[in-house]
Design an enzyme around this catalytic site. Structure first.
Site, short mmCIF file in Angstrom:
data_model
loop_
_atom_site.label_atom_id
_atom_site.label_comp_id
_atom_site.label_asym_id
_atom_site.label_seq_id
_atom_site.Cartn_x
_atom_site.Cartn_y
_atom_site.Cartn_z
N ARG A 135 41.40 49.79 30.81
CA ARG A 135 40.24 48.89 30.65
C ARG A 135 39.19 49.28 31.67
O ARG A 135 39.45 49.27 32.87
CB ARG A 135 40.65 47.42 30.84
CG ARG A 135 39.64 46.45 30.19
CD ARG A 135 39.92 44.99 30.52
NE ARG A 135 39.68 44.77 31.93
CZ ARG A 135 40.46 44.02 32.72
NH1 ARG A 135 41.52 43.42 32.25
NH2 ARG A 135 40.16 43.88 34.00
N GLU A 154 35.09 48.84 37.90
CA GLU A 154 36.33 49.57 38.19
C GLU A 154 36.94 50.05 36.90
O GLU A 154 36.58 49.58 35.81
CB GLU A 154 37.33 48.70 38.96
CG GLU A 154 37.81 47.51 38.15
CD GLU A 154 39.21 47.04 38.54
OE1 GLU A 154 39.95 47.75 39.24
OE2 GLU A 154 39.58 45.94 38.10
N ASN A 156 40.72 50.37 35.16
CA ASN A 156 42.12 49.96 35.31
C ASN A 156 43.04 50.85 34.49
O ASN A 156 42.82 51.04 33.29
CB ASN A 156 42.29 48.51 34.84
CG ASN A 156 41.56 47.54 35.74
OD1 ASN A 156 41.94 47.33 36.88
ND2 ASN A 156 40.46 46.98 35.25
N SER A 161 44.94 43.64 31.71
CA SER A 161 45.35 42.42 31.03
C SER A 161 44.24 41.80 30.19
O SER A 161 43.11 42.31 30.16
CB SER A 161 45.90 41.42 32.04
OG SER A 161 44.96 41.24 33.04
N LYS A 335 40.88 52.98 43.39
CA LYS A 335 39.42 52.87 43.56
C LYS A 335 38.85 54.09 44.28
O LYS A 335 37.70 54.46 44.10
CB LYS A 335 39.09 51.56 44.24
CG LYS A 335 39.27 50.44 43.22
CD LYS A 335 39.43 49.07 43.76
CE LYS A 335 39.58 48.08 42.62
NZ LYS A 335 40.96 47.76 42.28
N LYS A 396 36.30 47.64 49.21
CA LYS A 396 37.51 47.50 48.38
C LYS A 396 38.67 48.34 48.92
O LYS A 396 38.51 49.53 49.17
CB LYS A 396 37.24 47.98 46.95
CG LYS A 396 36.16 47.20 46.24
CD LYS A 396 36.14 47.59 44.77
CE LYS A 396 34.96 46.95 44.07
NZ LYS A 396 34.92 47.32 42.63
N GLU A 400 45.11 46.10 43.24
CA GLU A 400 44.78 45.59 41.91
C GLU A 400 45.08 44.10 41.83
O GLU A 400 45.83 43.57 42.63
CB GLU A 400 45.63 46.31 40.85
CG GLU A 400 45.31 47.77 40.67
CD GLU A 400 43.87 47.99 40.28
OE1 GLU A 400 43.31 47.18 39.54
OE2 GLU A 400 43.29 48.99 40.74
N GLY A 401 44.48 43.46 40.83
CA GLY A 401 44.90 42.10 40.49
C GLY A 401 43.99 41.01 41.02
O GLY A 401 44.27 39.84 40.83
N ARG A 482 34.66 38.47 30.76
CA ARG A 482 35.08 37.46 31.72
C ARG A 482 33.84 36.92 32.39
O ARG A 482 32.95 37.69 32.75
CB ARG A 482 35.98 38.07 32.79
CG ARG A 482 37.42 38.10 32.42
CD ARG A 482 38.22 38.79 33.47
NE ARG A 482 37.68 40.11 33.76
CZ ARG A 482 38.13 40.89 34.71
NH1 ARG A 482 39.10 40.49 35.49
NH2 ARG A 482 37.61 42.08 34.90
P1 ADP Z 1 40.55 44.27 41.00
O1 ADP Z 1 41.26 45.55 40.69
O2 ADP Z 1 41.23 43.48 42.05
O3 ADP Z 1 40.20 43.50 39.77
P2 ADP Z 1 37.66 44.80 41.17
O4 ADP Z 1 37.08 46.06 41.63
O5 ADP Z 1 37.57 44.55 39.71
O6 ADP Z 1 39.17 44.71 41.70
O7 ADP Z 1 36.96 43.61 41.94
C1 ADP Z 1 37.28 42.25 41.68
C2 ADP Z 1 36.03 41.47 41.30
O8 ADP Z 1 35.04 41.61 42.31
C3 ADP Z 1 35.35 41.92 40.02
O9 ADP Z 1 35.94 41.33 38.88
C4 ADP Z 1 33.92 41.47 40.24
O10 ADP Z 1 33.76 40.09 39.95
C5 ADP Z 1 33.74 41.65 41.75
N1 ADP Z 1 33.14 42.97 42.01
C6 ADP Z 1 33.80 44.11 42.27
N2 ADP Z 1 32.94 45.14 42.44
C7 ADP Z 1 31.71 44.64 42.26
C8 ADP Z 1 30.39 45.19 42.31
N3 ADP Z 1 30.17 46.47 42.58
N4 ADP Z 1 29.34 44.35 42.08
C9 ADP Z 1 29.54 43.04 41.82
N5 ADP Z 1 30.74 42.47 41.77
C10 ADP Z 1 31.83 43.24 41.99
MG MG Z 2 41.70 46.36 38.77
MG MG Z 3 38.93 44.03 38.28
#
Ligand code: ADP
Ligand code: MG
Ligand code: MG
Length: 506
Positions: A135, A154, A156, A161, A335, A396, A400-401, A482
């Site tokens: 995803r 990101e 995945n 999920s 990441k 970051k 994950e999660g 989402r």
């Molecule tokens: P995870 O693997 O834990 O889901 P993410 O990289 O998706 O990690 O980060 C979690 C959440 O943080 C994302 O769903 C988003 O809401 C927010 N986020 C992450 N990166 C960004 C970004 N570059 N700009 C804005 N929001 C972000």
């Molecule tokens: Mg993720």
């Molecule tokens: Mg995410």
């Protein structure tokens, strides 16, 4: 021609009575169609539900969110290129070794995953195929002078999920739009037919069926099956069940196995071909040969409380079963990989320099920096530690999660609180700020109305051959939207920040 839509008048204003009717219709549809989760402990304690029979509506928006059609199509049209890219990255051990070396000092989890790979490699991998149910997540980025584009949050590669619930959410919003409840037809410029179809369940199950068929004949003489490897006490279980039931309706035997029970019920046959054998907990005389294992567990340190968790992962990895994902494919989703790929030169190593694919992929990247001691890393460290500059960034770790990131002004004190030699294991990413939007979120029976931020996920299903890396199944398979309140940084539904939504294209 329809008049242009007016985002400020969306969603339509409803009287209390109209809103009550819409809420009831949403609750009933959700319950009747499995748009549900097990209740969060804050809502229902285990004392109140000792045998775990309760299911509650998944948090959801009452209306689909307006989403630019060009951005939606951009995300869909680049997915197959992303599938291929990550299949290639997963095959490139040297590349992944460099990534691991960069983060290993501050990241024991990644170090342990790499150890599993090395241990399996010593005796030789037995699997012939890899399955990716990916995803790719995006937010809409709007500059003043150019059309909006999606930028990747990101990618995945493990336990991607909400495919199960997102198909249902599209179903809910379609039902409401065509019913008397949502009053969307009164919204100027809105065409309720612009709710795209969302074949996530069929597509994700289709990826597994492809892997199952490509596995070939049983070598042990036992019937073949697929295993869903899951967490104990999973609350997002119905999301998984939708996919399981779709598989069962295509006549593939599929079983759920808790990761903590793996060594009890699964073992690798003592043959040169190392089949994975699964014994039914309810009947020890019923043994299956596992064609594919779909991991909805094993993506974070919590699933490996002691060495038996790592032993389970090792046994799984060395077996002939097709893993979704293999350890290397899981590592490809780090990441740090996303950060390294975001450079044109590195990307061209995988997709060529001037290809149409390279351009499409590059268009989805935003600025991501290492925090190492390279020139670029040193510059990024300055930004991260500066009290004004840090406001534009998210920091970051390789986790994950949801719930693991550090935002804006929290970044400098956080970095100062950890040893500098661990900074390498983080990446610094520019925050994407989508245009303002409004919606009503229904969570645990409560309504929250106001500004929202949407995150589009595009699913991909991909099967490739080990060794040659030849891709033999490659599809984009629907989407997830989402949505979270615009005051929240995190958007994870399972982590309790976001909610399920669908797109209304404008
Ligand atoms: P995870 O693997 O834990 O889901 P993410 O990289 O998706 O990690 O980060 C979690 C959440 O943080 C994302 O769903 C988003 O809401 C927010 N986020 C992450 N990166 C960004 C970004 N570059 N700009 C804005 N929001 C972000
Ligand atoms: Mg993720
Ligand atoms: Mg995410």
């Amino acid at each position: 021609m329809a008049p242009p839509h007016d985002p400020s008048s969306y969603p339509p204003k409803l009287s209390q009575e109209e809103l009550d009717r819409l809420v009831l219709a949403s609750k009933d549809w959700s319950a009747a169609n499995g748009l549900c989760v097990r209740p969060p402990p804050a809502l229902v304690s285990s004392d109140q539900d000792p045998v775990g029979i309760l299911a509650v509506n998944a948090p959801v928006t009452l209306f689909p969110s307006l989403f630019p059609r060009s951005c939606f199509e951009q995300g869909q049209s680049v997915q197959r290129a992303y599938n291929e890219l990550y299949a290639k990255v997963s095959q490139d051990e040297d590349f992944l070794q460099n990534i691991v070396n960069d983060v290993i000092e501050g990241d024991e989890f990644i170090a342990n995953l790499w150890k599993v790979h090395q241990r399996v490699k010593k005796d030789g991998y037995a699997h012939k195929l890899s399955l990716g149910l990916f995803r790719s997540d995006y937010m809409v980025h709007q500059e003043v002078t150019s059309p909006p584009q999606v930028k990747q949050v990101e990618f995945n590669t493990i336990a991607s999920s909400f495919g199960g619930l997102s198909a249902q959410t599209s179903g809910l919003h379609k039902f409401l739009a065509q019913s008397e409840y949502s009053l969307l037809e009164n919204s100027p410029g809105i065409d309720v037919n612009e709710l795209p179809s969302n074949p996530t369940v069929a597509g994700l199950a289709g990826g597994m069926v492809a892997a199952h068929k490509l596995y070939g004949q049983s070598k042990s003489g036992k019937p073949l099956c697929i295993i869903f490897l899951v967490q104990t006490g999973e609350r997002n279980v119905f999301d998984q069940r939708h996919i399981e039931y779709a598989l069962r309706s295509s006549e593939v035997p599929v079983f759920r196995l808790e990761f903590a029970d793996f060594l009890k019920y699964a073992e690798v046959a003592e043959t040169a071909t190392k089949e994975l054998l699964y014994t039914l907990p309810s009947n020890a005389s019923k043994v299956f040969e596992v064609s594919a294992v779909y991991l909805r567990a094993g993506y974070g340190p919590g699933d490996y409380p002691d060495s038996s968790g790592w032993e389970a992962r090792y046994q799984l990895e060395r077996s002939a079963a097709t893993k979704c994902p293999s350890v290397l494919t899981q590592l490809a989703g780090a990441k740090k990989v996303q950060q390294v790929l975001a450079s044109r030169d590195v990307l061209s190593r995988f997709v060529g320099k001037d290809s149409d694919k390279a351009k499409k992929l590059l268009d989805t990247f935003t600025n991501i920096f290492p925090l190492d001691s390279s020139t670029e890393g040193l510059r990024a460290r300055k930004l991260a530690l500066d009290e004004t500059e840090c406001q534009k960034y998210v920091l970051k770790p390789q986790r994950e999660g949801g719930g693991n990131n550090i935002y804006r002004s929290d970044i400098p004190p956080f970095l100062k609180s950890i040893p500098e030699r661990h900074w390498n294991s983080y990446i610094l990413m520019e925050l994407i700020t989508p245009p303002p939007a409004r919606n009503i979120i229904m969570r645990n029976g409560q309504l929250e109305e106001g500004g929202v931020i949407g995150e589009l996920g595009v699913y991909g299903a991909c099967v490739w051959k080990s060794g040659t890396g030849e891709v033999v199944h490659n599809e984009d398979v629907g989407y997830l939207l989402r949505t979270k309140g615009d005051k929240s940084e995190e958007g994870g539904v399972a982590a309790g920040f976001g909610c399920m939504d669908s797109v209304l294209l404008v």
